[in-house]
Structures are given as C-alpha cells and as structure tokens.
Write an enzyme that holds these catalytic residues in place. Structure first.
Site, mmCIF file in Angstrom:
data_model
loop_
_atom_site.group_PDB
_atom_site.id
_atom_site.type_symbol
_atom_site.label_atom_id
_atom_site.label_comp_id
_atom_site.label_asym_id
_atom_site.label_seq_id
_atom_site.Cartn_x
_atom_site.Cartn_y
_atom_site.Cartn_z
ATOM 1 N N HIS A 48 -15.246 -3.465 3.508
ATOM 2 C CA HIS A 48 -15.532 -2.999 2.154
ATOM 3 C C HIS A 48 -16.168 -4.127 1.337
ATOM 4 O O HIS A 48 -16.018 -5.307 1.653
ATOM 5 C CB HIS A 48 -14.252 -2.524 1.481
ATOM 6 C CG HIS A 48 -13.743 -1.228 2.013
ATOM 7 N ND1 HIS A 48 -12.820 -0.455 1.341
ATOM 8 C CD2 HIS A 48 -14.026 -0.536 3.158
ATOM 9 C CE1 HIS A 48 -12.553 0.626 2.048
ATOM 10 N NE2 HIS A 48 -13.273 0.596 3.154
ATOM 11 N N GLU A 50 -15.482 -5.474 -1.518
ATOM 12 C CA GLU A 50 -14.580 -6.480 -2.073
ATOM 13 C C GLU A 50 -14.182 -7.523 -1.028
ATOM 14 O O GLU A 50 -14.109 -8.716 -1.317
ATOM 15 C CB GLU A 50 -13.317 -5.806 -2.632
ATOM 16 C CG GLU A 50 -13.578 -4.878 -3.804
ATOM 17 C CD GLU A 50 -13.842 -3.456 -3.398
ATOM 18 O OE1 GLU A 50 -13.619 -2.559 -4.220
ATOM 19 O OE2 GLU A 50 -14.285 -3.221 -2.250
ATOM 20 N N CYS A 85 -10.455 0.846 -3.506
ATOM 21 C CA CYS A 85 -9.481 1.669 -2.793
ATOM 22 C C CYS A 85 -8.120 0.971 -2.828
ATOM 23 O O CYS A 85 -7.996 -0.175 -3.288
ATOM 24 C CB CYS A 85 -9.934 1.904 -1.350
ATOM 25 S SG CYS A 85 -9.884 0.414 -0.313
ATOM 26 N N CYS A 88 -8.182 -2.445 -1.101
ATOM 27 C CA CYS A 88 -8.888 -3.503 -1.829
ATOM 28 C C CYS A 88 -8.170 -3.863 -3.126
ATOM 29 O O CYS A 88 -8.118 -5.030 -3.507
ATOM 30 C CB CYS A 88 -10.329 -3.075 -2.114
ATOM 31 S SG CYS A 88 -11.350 -2.953 -0.624
#
Length: 240
Positions: A48, A50, A85, A88
């Site tokens: 992801h 992040e 999410c 994260c």
C-alpha cells in the site's frame, strides 16, 4: 494533497490503483517521502502507498550521517488520497505520526472512521480534502480494464459518473470542535451535519488533476527529497 493526487494519477496512468500519499515534515514544510499503491505490479496485498512511504523514511533514517538530527515520525503529517485501511491506520499509529489528512473515505476497509477509528487518542484525522477529485480518480480506475486481476472482468458497459457523490459523515472522522477550529463556524453550521462536501459546486473540481499527465512526478519528488537532505547536511556541518 494536490501533489498526492498527481502521484495517484501517475499510478492510474501506469496501471495501478490510484491511491498515493506524501509525508510532509512539518518543522520545515518539506516532503520527505512519498508512496503509491503497488499491489498490481508486486502482486502483494501489503504494498500500500503508506507502507511504501514509511519504508522510504526508515531507509533515510538508516543512512543518516547525523542520527541526532534524523527525521522523527511525530513531526510528520501524512497526506493520502484515500482514508488509510485498517492495516495502514494501525501502522501510522505504531510509528507515531500525529496527523493524517485524507481525501475520500474507505467504506470497506477504512481505519480512520469508516469502519474502525484506530486514531482515537493517538493522532488527529482531517478528512474530505479534495474528496471529489479522489473519488473520481478511483472511479476512473474501476471503469478501466485491469489486466493484472486474477480474473479480469469486462467493464465495457461501465460509465464514469461525474455527477453523484456519496455523502460524507463528518462526525465519523472529526469532532465538532476540531471541525470548527479547522474550517470555521460558517462551514460547521452549513456542512457538519449535512453530509455534504466543503465545496459543492462541480465547477470547483480541479479537473487538471484528473485529466493531466504527471510522468515526471517521481523525478520531482526524488529531487526535492535529495535537496532537503543535502541542505540539512550542509547546515549541520557549518554549525559543527
């Protein structure tokens, strides 16, 4: 946030989910890391945006010749186009970032108010910044064919909706007091309980962020980060 959206558009133009982020060092107001989703290319569910940015910062800390002046996560604000999410959001909490600013919510997996509120008592969340642009970026992706999907779906009949936007439940993300302090009393009275965006007029959407190409965005961001650390080293050496 505009920079993060340009990075998301780059991701979209190169076959990735258009979610991106930048990490801003607040004391110097400078970008120190960035990330964009890499799940399609890497075929890894943990790639992801992040995590990409956090990895950059950890690498910079490891290489820093002056560890006493290294970047501290608590001095960073994370700007991300889509609500982090749960995975994260938890990572952000654990490393100690104190503020997260995001565009649109993440109704299925959001960890900052949409599903869970990981940030409670640990960091501040500010939602809804350039939200419509972030929503439209995602819609662009979901009407495109994804050749990297395990079972690619035909999307020829899908049309891009430019008119309707989901409501934004402000109270799920930000308290009344923080909303007033950030956006003002007038915005609070008109928007907080209305489930509406701060900017309602379609004419105010930044279409250039959605329609432009930003093929040089990685080079620009890398250059900014390099310049910052070169300048920091020079300043430290002079003081010594």
């Amino acid at each position: 946030m505009e920079t993060a959206l340009k990075l998301a558009k780059y991701a979209l133009d190169h076959g990735e989910t258009p979610v991106a982020c930048i990490f801003v060092h607040e004391p110097t107001n400078s970008v120190v890391a960035f990330g964009m989703n890499d799940t399609n290319k890497s075929r890894s569910g943990t790639s992801h945006a992040e995590f990409m940015g956090i990895a950059q910062i950890l690498e910079l800390q490891k290489k820093d010749e002056f560890p006493e002046h290294a970047i501290r996560f608590e001095d960073i604000t994370l700007y991300v186009t889509v609500e982090p999410c749960i995975m994260c959001a938890s990572a952000v909490q654990q490393i100690g970032i104190k503020k997260v600013i995001f565009g649109c919510g993440n109704d299925r997996f959001g960890g900052n108010g949409s599903v869970l509120s990981i940030q409670q008592d640990s960091y501040v969340v500010l939602p809804g910044i350039l939200r419509k642009e972030a929503v439209l970026m995602l819609r662009n992706f979901y009407v495109m064919e994804n050749d990297h999907a395990p079972e690619p779906r035909t999307k020829t009949n899908r049309k891009l909706d430019l008119q309707e936007f989901p409501p934004i439940p402000w109270k799920n993300y930000i308290s009344e007091i923080d909303f007033k302090d950030t956006f003002g009393e007038t915005a609070y009275r008109e928007k907080y309980n209305s489930l509406e965006d701060l900017i309602s007029d379609e004419k105010d959407i930044k279409w250039d962020l959605l329609e432009g190409r930003y093929d040089d965005i990685l080079e620009i961001l890398d250059s900014q980060i390099t310049q910052k650390f070169t300048y920091k080293k020079q300043c430290i050496v002079k003081k010594a």
